[in-house]
Design an enzyme around this catalytic site. Sequence first.
Site, PDB file in Angstrom:
ATOM      1  N   GLY A  47       0.947  -1.357  -0.268  1.00 13.65           N
ATOM      2  CA  GLY A  47      -0.124   0.236  -0.092  1.00 13.65           C
ATOM      3  C   GLY A  47       0.748   1.050   0.124  1.00 13.65           C
ATOM      4  N   MET A  48       1.967   1.254  -0.865  1.00 15.07           N
ATOM      5  CA  MET A  48       3.148   2.118  -0.423  1.00 15.07           C
ATOM      6  C   MET A  48       2.557   3.153  -1.823  1.00 15.07           C
ATOM      7  SD  MET A  48       6.636   1.502   0.635  1.00 15.07           S
ATOM      8  CE  MET A  48       6.891   0.645  -1.403  1.00 15.07           C
ATOM      9  N   GLU A  54      10.070   5.179  -4.677  1.00 15.75           N
ATOM     10  CA  GLU A  54      10.804   3.911  -5.669  1.00 15.75           C
ATOM     11  C   GLU A  54      12.073   4.249  -6.842  1.00 15.75           C
ATOM     12  OE1 GLU A  54       7.974   0.667  -7.955  1.00 15.75           O
ATOM     13  OE2 GLU A  54       7.280   2.145  -6.383  1.00 15.75           O
ATOM     14  N   TYR A 318       1.347  -3.606 -12.808  1.00 14.96           N
ATOM     15  CA  TYR A 318       3.292  -4.219 -12.043  1.00 14.96           C
ATOM     16  C   TYR A 318       3.003  -3.721 -10.763  1.00 14.96           C
ATOM     17  CZ  TYR A 318       8.082  -5.345 -11.991  1.00 14.96           C
ATOM     18  OH  TYR A 318       9.436  -6.108 -11.541  1.00 14.96           O
ATOM     19  N   LEU A 323      -1.489   2.531  -6.082  1.00 13.71           N
ATOM     20  CA  LEU A 323      -0.810   4.066  -5.993  1.00 13.71           C
ATOM     21  C   LEU A 323      -1.798   4.548  -7.587  1.00 13.71           C
ATOM     22  CD1 LEU A 323       0.743   6.805  -6.775  1.00 13.71           C
ATOM     23  CD2 LEU A 323       2.431   5.427  -7.590  1.00 13.71           C
ATOM     24  N   LYS A 491      -6.769  27.814 -24.675  1.00 11.61           N
ATOM     25  CA  LYS A 491      -5.377  28.151 -24.388  1.00 11.61           C
ATOM     26  C   LYS A 491      -6.544  29.386 -23.974  1.00 11.61           C
ATOM     27  CE  LYS A 491      -2.624  32.228 -25.239  1.00 11.61           C
ATOM     28  NZ  LYS A 491      -3.005  33.845 -26.013  1.00 11.61           N
ATOM     29  N   SER A 601       2.194  38.233 -33.311  1.00 13.05           N
ATOM     30  CA  SER A 601       1.721  39.237 -34.029  1.00 13.05           C
ATOM     31  C   SER A 601       3.823  39.808 -34.568  1.00 13.05           C
ATOM     32  CB  SER A 601       1.720  40.456 -32.749  1.00 13.05           C
ATOM     33  OG  SER A 601       0.330  40.688 -32.153  1.00 13.05           O
TER      34      SER A 601
END
Length: 649
Positions: A47-48, A54, A318, A323, A491, A601
């Site tokens: 459960g890290m 890592e 994996y 996470l 944007k 411009s």
Amino acid sequence: MKATNEIIIIGGGIIGLAIAIELKLRGIGVTILSRNYQQAATNAAAGMLAPRAEGLPQGEMLDLALASLALYPEWVAKLEQISGEDTDFNPCGIIAPVYKAPQKIEQDYHSVWLDKKNLQYYQPNLSEDIVGGWWYPEEGQVDPRRLGKMLLQVAQSLGVEIKEGVEAIAFSREHGKIKNVLTKSGIFSADIYILAGGAWSGKLNPLPVKPIKGEMLSLKMPLEMPLERVIFGDNTYLVPKQDGRLIVGATVEDKGWHEGNTAQGINELLNRAIKLYPPLADWQLLETWYGYRPGTPDEKPIFGYGDAQNLILATGHYRNGILLAPITAQLISNLVSDKITEPLIKPFTYQRFQENLSPSTSSIMNYPTPLNNGKLISTSTPDLSSDDDTLIIAGRKFNSRLMTGTGKYKTIPLMQQSVIASGCDIVTVAVRRVQSNAPGHEGLAEALDWKRIWMLPNTAGCTNAEEAIRVARLGREMAKLLGQEDNNFVKLEVIPDSKYLLPDPIGTLQAAEQLVKEGFAVLPYINADPLLCKRLEEVGCATVMPLGSPIGSGQGIKNLENIKIIIEQSNVPVVIDAGIGTPSEACLGMEIGADALLINSAIALAQNPVKMAKAMGLATQAGRMAYQAGRIPIKTHANASSPLTGVIK
């Protein structure tokens, strides 16, 4: 999408359950086929939540992991609110001790170096052989078994139909689609199938996913000397739980479906753990277990559409299934409900393992461009560095750090030639003007090759947040119509000031918050205000775009010191937008550390826009290389460049 059981998820571990819950909360009917919940990797994990501890390298995998880590607090809070239970989520930070000091120590607020004395003070009784360690304050842990049970409970309470003990055997296909899934308990049909079967996924579909066995154990911590910190050592991690257990893991064994714990595996775990933290040699051994991680050749997950029109893949996580659960649920659910393939998915499709497929690229137009005098110039970008120095925005890679626009050109052909000459990968387009065929924008949608250029729709002309949000949605649809199905960029411009065209900070922030919630990658155009930039980053904007000076003024970078502060504090790309008038100013912007420039411009209104576009592209490259090279220190006195020894007298 109709509220029937139209989705079948194969796999009842944390990934399958997380996706099912997210889809169900969006009103979509879901059925899970789970072969054996107890064998899911969820129940075998520690459960890290440790992307940096890592040692994930810079790149798309770290970006994905950090995005998921950022979702965790809100995600577990939602689950806890629905279930009334506790996940034992603990953002406690992680210590990574080392036996050999690094040659060079580079630290920031994500990772802090602690020498031996400070490390022992922070976590006493570590091995005397440890010389120091890294402290990762933003990382933490969760109890995977408790989390798994909560996910199961929440899914059932929301009405997700879970078929436990149902093992999928094969897909039945017809006309490029999956017709149904055959199981040992019968045949199941749906509109869409999501393969989230962990290490078993390769049995059902030809994917390069295989089982990587991991053995683990737990110890009982004494009340008088509990371990208080998560410790990530060399091939060993120690994870203390609130119930008094210490989880020790984990072996990495590429032995196929080899079952059971082994004397060698448990012996290796205990020896490494005792070396790291000697007091635990006397602690009581509680339990040993093992599980199968879903490994891939590059140790990265597989996301996105599979080899059938209605097959979606979410497997191969994996070591990082716990996470990556929140981000996987979000990405896959967006793909199902909104048909959005977000940029974060792109590097993780299964096609990356197929050698004969031509990789897609966002690099554009390396062919000659005619100048006004009829001569040809080459617009291919020279390889000035062997380093991979791509610009990454919202998980998408771009080769050029110059963005250009489409407005103010005298003719469409002149704009086309200038875009090519600049070498840019991103071109911004005013949504309102294209849709209304405003003067100078007629036929713009067809004028550029959108297979080669990434469109950046902008909300120019919007004077308040509501207008900008509406136009951003139109921009996303416009990009889809032009073939960019996964383009969620915008944007953001909110400009009520018609004289100086200065952006509204409050309206921009309001619009940005809403657009981020809707899944947009927001690139906000703003004043060079460091506090506003930080706030926009916190709400989830993909970049910040401070102005150098007013739009179209050509005054250059008048806010240099503020922009330097923004660059120093930002964790997202900083794009200098507006005001740059010359290549020297473009170069300066890159030299101070900006990640990119947006110039329109200065190119469109130049006497020779094509040549100016070429010059701006080269200046952007030169400034970037100068920033990477590092300038010499400024001195108050002269220092001869020629040697003073060996002078002939």
